[in-house]
Design a protein around this motif. Structure first.
Motif, PDB file in Angstrom:
ATOM      1  N   PRO A   1      -7.204  -6.257 -16.555  1.00 19.55           N
ATOM      2  CA  PRO A   1      -6.047  -5.440 -16.921  1.00 19.55           C
ATOM      3  C   PRO A   1      -6.459  -3.975 -17.120  1.00 19.55           C
ATOM      4  CG  PRO A   1      -6.209  -7.407 -18.305  1.00 19.55           C
ATOM      5  CD  PRO A   1      -7.488  -7.313 -17.530  1.00 19.55           C
ATOM      6  N   ALA A   2      -5.798  -3.076 -16.411  1.00 19.09           N
ATOM      7  CA  ALA A   2      -6.237  -1.673 -16.381  1.00 19.09           C
ATOM      8  C   ALA A   2      -6.225  -1.033 -17.769  1.00 19.09           C
ATOM      9  CB  ALA A   2      -5.356  -0.888 -15.422  1.00 19.09           C
ATOM     10  N   LEU A   3      -5.202  -1.374 -18.552  1.00 21.36           N
ATOM     11  CA  LEU A   3      -5.073  -0.717 -19.853  1.00 21.36           C
ATOM     12  C   LEU A   3      -6.298  -1.000 -20.739  1.00 21.36           C
ATOM     13  CD1 LEU A   3      -2.834   1.078 -20.791  1.00 21.36           C
ATOM     14  CD2 LEU A   3      -1.715  -0.900 -21.828  1.00 21.36           C
TER      15      LEU A   3
ATOM     16  N   ILE B   1      -1.971   6.778 -10.340  1.00 24.41           N
ATOM     17  CA  ILE B   1      -1.369   5.607 -11.008  1.00 24.41           C
ATOM     18  C   ILE B   1      -0.474   4.883 -10.011  1.00 24.41           C
ATOM     19  CG2 ILE B   1       0.068   4.827 -12.937  1.00 24.41           C
ATOM     20  CD1 ILE B   1      -0.686   7.452 -14.407  1.00 24.41           C
ATOM     21  N   ASP B   2      -0.827   3.609  -9.724  1.00 25.19           N
ATOM     22  CA  ASP B   2      -0.058   2.853  -8.712  1.00 25.19           C
ATOM     23  C   ASP B   2      -0.197   1.349  -8.974  1.00 25.19           C
ATOM     24  OD1 ASP B   2       1.519   2.441  -6.464  1.00 25.19           O
ATOM     25  OD2 ASP B   2      -0.183   2.459  -5.078  1.00 25.19           O
ATOM     26  N   ALA B   3      -0.066   0.952 -10.257  1.00 28.74           N
ATOM     27  CA  ALA B   3      -0.148  -0.482 -10.579  1.00 28.74           C
ATOM     28  C   ALA B   3       1.199  -0.937 -11.152  1.00 28.74           C
ATOM     29  CB  ALA B   3      -1.310  -0.729 -11.538  1.00 28.74           C
TER      30      ALA B   3
ATOM     31  N   LEU C   1      -9.369   0.689 -10.700  1.00 29.82           N
ATOM     32  CA  LEU C   1      -9.053  -0.394 -11.641  1.00 29.82           C
ATOM     33  C   LEU C   1      -8.094  -1.373 -10.976  1.00 29.82           C
ATOM     34  CD1 LEU C   1     -10.360   1.700 -13.442  1.00 29.82           C
ATOM     35  CD2 LEU C   1      -8.515   1.444 -15.071  1.00 29.82           C
ATOM     36  N   GLU C   2      -8.481  -2.635 -10.942  1.00 32.02           N
ATOM     37  CA  GLU C   2      -7.665  -3.642 -10.248  1.00 32.02           C
ATOM     38  C   GLU C   2      -7.697  -4.947 -11.028  1.00 32.02           C
ATOM     39  OE1 GLU C   2      -5.468  -3.928  -7.562  1.00 32.02           O
ATOM     40  OE2 GLU C   2      -5.422  -5.982  -8.290  1.00 32.02           O
ATOM     41  N   LEU C   3      -6.511  -5.535 -11.186  1.00 32.41           N
ATOM     42  CA  LEU C   3      -6.381  -6.787 -11.927  1.00 32.41           C
ATOM     43  C   LEU C   3      -7.036  -7.959 -11.205  1.00 32.41           C
ATOM     44  CD1 LEU C   3      -4.942  -8.124 -14.401  1.00 32.41           C
ATOM     45  CD2 LEU C   3      -2.967  -8.461 -12.934  1.00 32.41           C
ATOM     46  N   GLU C   4      -6.844  -8.013  -9.909  1.00 32.67           N
ATOM     47  CA  GLU C   4      -7.251  -9.185  -9.124  1.00 32.67           C
ATOM     48  C   GLU C   4      -8.628  -8.988  -8.504  1.00 32.67           C
ATOM     49  OE1 GLU C   4      -5.444 -11.881  -9.018  1.00 32.67           O
ATOM     50  OE2 GLU C   4      -3.566 -11.094  -9.838  1.00 32.67           O
TER      51      GLU C   4
ATOM     52  N   TYR D   1      -6.202   1.007   0.600  1.00 33.12           N
ATOM     53  CA  TYR D   1      -5.572   2.055   1.429  1.00 33.12           C
ATOM     54  C   TYR D   1      -5.639   3.420   0.722  1.00 33.12           C
ATOM     55  CZ  TYR D   1      -2.181   3.984   4.803  1.00 33.12           C
ATOM     56  OH  TYR D   1      -1.559   4.736   5.791  1.00 33.12           O
ATOM     57  N   SER D   2      -5.062   3.483  -0.491  1.00 32.52           N
ATOM     58  CA  SER D   2      -5.115   4.768  -1.209  1.00 32.52           C
ATOM     59  C   SER D   2      -6.560   5.098  -1.583  1.00 32.52           C
ATOM     60  CB  SER D   2      -4.221   4.754  -2.446  1.00 32.52           C
ATOM     61  OG  SER D   2      -4.513   3.655  -3.278  1.00 32.52           O
ATOM     62  N   GLY D   3      -7.375   4.052  -1.788  1.00 33.83           N
ATOM     63  CA  GLY D   3      -8.788   4.278  -2.107  1.00 33.83           C
ATOM     64  C   GLY D   3      -9.489   5.048  -0.995  1.00 33.83           C
TER      65      GLY D   3
ATOM     66  N   SER E   1       0.865  -1.194   0.000  1.00 34.31           N
ATOM     67  CA  SER E   1       0.000   0.000   0.000  1.00 34.31           C
ATOM     68  C   SER E   1       0.895   1.236   0.000  1.00 34.31           C
ATOM     69  CB  SER E   1      -0.848   0.040   1.272  1.00 34.31           C
ATOM     70  OG  SER E   1      -1.578  -1.144   1.444  1.00 34.31           O
ATOM     71  N   VAL E   2       0.323   2.362  -0.386  1.00 36.16           N
ATOM     72  CA  VAL E   2       1.072   3.620  -0.285  1.00 36.16           C
ATOM     73  C   VAL E   2       1.464   3.865   1.164  1.00 36.16           C
ATOM     74  CG1 VAL E   2       0.052   4.798  -2.286  1.00 36.16           C
ATOM     75  CG2 VAL E   2      -1.038   5.042  -0.033  1.00 36.16           C
ATOM     76  N   GLN E   3       2.540   4.603   1.344  1.00 35.88           N
ATOM     77  CA  GLN E   3       2.954   5.024   2.688  1.00 35.88           C
ATOM     78  C   GLN E   3       1.915   6.012   3.216  1.00 35.88           C
ATOM     79  OE1 GLN E   3       5.506   2.655   2.965  1.00 35.88           O
ATOM     80  NE2 GLN E   3       6.469   4.231   4.213  1.00 35.88           N
TER      81      GLN E   3
ATOM     82  N   ILE F   1      -5.547   3.550 -10.436  1.00 36.56           N
ATOM     83  CA  ILE F   1      -5.067   2.355 -11.148  1.00 36.56           C
ATOM     84  C   ILE F   1      -4.228   1.561 -10.158  1.00 36.56           C
ATOM     85  CG2 ILE F   1      -3.888   1.508 -13.206  1.00 36.56           C
ATOM     86  CD1 ILE F   1      -4.310   4.334 -14.419  1.00 36.56           C
ATOM     87  N   GLY F   2      -4.806   0.461  -9.667  1.00 42.28           N
ATOM     88  CA  GLY F   2      -4.155  -0.355  -8.631  1.00 42.28           C
ATOM     89  C   GLY F   2      -4.804  -0.139  -7.276  1.00 42.28           C
ATOM     90  N   ALA F   3      -5.750  -1.041  -6.917  1.00 44.12           N
ATOM     91  CA  ALA F   3      -6.531  -0.858  -5.681  1.00 44.12           C
ATOM     92  C   ALA F   3      -5.911  -1.554  -4.480  1.00 44.12           C
ATOM     93  CB  ALA F   3      -7.952  -1.391  -5.882  1.00 44.12           C
TER      94      ALA F   3
HETATM   95  C1  LIG Z   1       1.099  -1.064  -5.323  1.00 44.70           C
HETATM   96  S1  LIG Z   1      -0.367  -1.992  -5.402  1.00 44.70           S
HETATM   97  C2  LIG Z   1      -1.604  -0.735  -5.221  1.00 44.70           C
HETATM   98  C3  LIG Z   1      -1.676  -0.152  -3.852  1.00 44.70           C
HETATM   99  C4  LIG Z   1      -2.858   0.750  -3.640  1.00 44.70           C
HETATM  100  N1  LIG Z   1      -2.828   1.855  -4.583  1.00 44.70           N
HETATM  101  C5  LIG Z   1      -2.859   1.289  -2.239  1.00 44.70           C
HETATM  102  O1  LIG Z   1      -1.975   2.104  -1.928  1.00 44.70           O
HETATM  103  O2  LIG Z   1      -3.725   0.908  -1.450  1.00 44.70           O
HETATM  104  C6  LIG Z   1      -0.505  -2.392  -7.097  1.00 44.70           C
HETATM  105  C7  LIG Z   1      -1.817  -3.023  -7.483  1.00 44.70           C
HETATM  106  O3  LIG Z   1      -1.903  -3.005  -8.905  1.00 44.70           O
HETATM  107  C8  LIG Z   1      -2.522  -4.199  -9.311  1.00 44.70           C
HETATM  108  N2  LIG Z   1      -2.151  -4.443 -10.713  1.00 44.70           N
HETATM  109  C9  LIG Z   1      -0.996  -4.975 -11.202  1.00 44.70           C
HETATM  110  N3  LIG Z   1      -1.030  -5.054 -12.528  1.00 44.70           N
HETATM  111  C10 LIG Z   1      -2.235  -4.575 -12.914  1.00 44.70           C
HETATM  112  C11 LIG Z   1      -2.876  -4.398 -14.171  1.00 44.70           C
HETATM  113  N4  LIG Z   1      -2.279  -4.734 -15.313  1.00 44.70           N
HETATM  114  N5  LIG Z   1      -4.113  -3.870 -14.169  1.00 44.70           N
HETATM  115  C12 LIG Z   1      -4.731  -3.504 -13.019  1.00 44.70           C
HETATM  116  N6  LIG Z   1      -4.180  -3.643 -11.814  1.00 44.70           N
HETATM  117  C13 LIG Z   1      -2.942  -4.175 -11.750  1.00 44.70           C
HETATM  118  C14 LIG Z   1      -2.013  -5.250  -8.339  1.00 44.70           C
HETATM  119  O4  LIG Z   1      -2.865  -6.373  -8.317  1.00 44.70           O
HETATM  120  C15 LIG Z   1      -1.963  -4.464  -7.040  1.00 44.70           C
HETATM  121  O5  LIG Z   1      -3.149  -4.614  -6.317  1.00 44.70           O
END
Ligand SMILES: C[S@@+](CC[C@H](N)C(=O)[O-])C[C@H]1O[C@@H](n2cnc3c(N)ncnc32)[C@H](O)[C@@H]1O
Length: 212
Positions: free
Chosen positions: A113-115, A133-135, A84-87, A66-68, A36-38, A60-62
């Motif tokens: 996939p976010a893209l 952007i954090d994925a 947007l979250e892959l998983e 936390y950041s949400g 998660s983000v600091q 981008i990246g949930a």
């Molecule tokens: C650093 S973490 C995000 C942390 C989050 N922003 C927080 O601070 O709470 C990166 C996230 O991006 C997701 N991710 C990785 N590749 C991705 C993709 N191609 N599309 C969407 N999400 C992706 C991962 O599953 C992971 O949950």
């Protein structure tokens, strides 16, 4: 820990409320990565959203939310977060954590996939005035290109981990992640469509505003 500016800032601004502690506990319990983000970055996001007052935020990246929580918690009444979250399983944890924080009605998760999903949102005519952007790092340049297409004039774009543990300015490092972040930072610095700056907060934040 040796005293340096990171420790000093963390000691002053790194406190977390119960909702954020709950996110961290749930991430640990589910065996998800602790990325998660600091807290300092979360606080900065919250302040930016409070100032900008965006209607439509894209994250981008949930991960676990936390950041949400920091983004959605700072929105005004009509504002909403699209995350947007892959998983699928991560998005479920994030949704649960935002709901516990009283922010469940503020967020919508788009899984996959976010893209690809950014393309679909663009085709559907969606627009956003704040991006976080954090994925996956290799896609940062692609996320930026897509964000610029999805952005309204004046939109804010923030990206985390843009120092890559100071490896971005070590010419000997040729890893794909680092090369992609170098490309991203160069785009943010030089693209005429955006005015930007990089802040050495935690692992580096690059922040820009799409020119009107
Ligand atoms: C650093 S973490 C995000 C942390 C989050 N922003 C927080 O601070 O709470 C990166 C996230 O991006 C997701 N991710 C990785 N590749 C991705 C993709 N191609 N599309 C969407 N999400 C992706 C991962 O599953 C992971 O949950």
């Amino acid at each position: 820990m040796a005293l340096n500016h990171d420790v000093y800032i963390h000691n002053l601004f790194g406190n977390e409320d119960t909702a954020l502690q709950t996110v961290k506990e749930s991430i640990q319990k589910k065996g998800m990565p602790s990325i998660s983000v600091q807290p300092e970055v979360g606080r900065f996001l919250s302040i930016l959203v409070s100032i900008k007052k965006p209607r439509n935020v894209m994250e981008i990246g949930a991960l676990g939310g936390y950041s949400g929580i920091m983004l959605a918690g700072a929105l005004e009444n009509e504002g909403s977060l699209t995350s947007l979250e892959l998983e699928d399983s991560y998005a479920a944890v994030a949704k649960d954590n935002l709901t516990k924080a009283g922010l469940g009605d503020k967020v919508k998760y788009v899984i996959g996939p976010a893209l690809q999903n950014m393309e679909s949102l663009l085709s559907a005519g969606q627009q956003y005035d704040f991006f976080f952007i954090d994925a996956d790092k290799v896609n940062y340049p692609n996320y930026l290109e897509m964000a610029l297409k999805l952005a309204v004039p004046g939109a804010v774009i923030v990206a985390d981990n843009t120092l890559q543990g100071d490896r971005v300015f070590d010419e000997n490092v040729k890893e794909d992640n680092v090369e992609a972040i170098r490309t991203f930072n160069n785009m943010m610095a030089n693209d005429d469509r955006i005015e930007s700056i990089m802040l050495p907060l935690c692992d580096g934040l690059t922040v820009g505003r799409v020119k009107p």
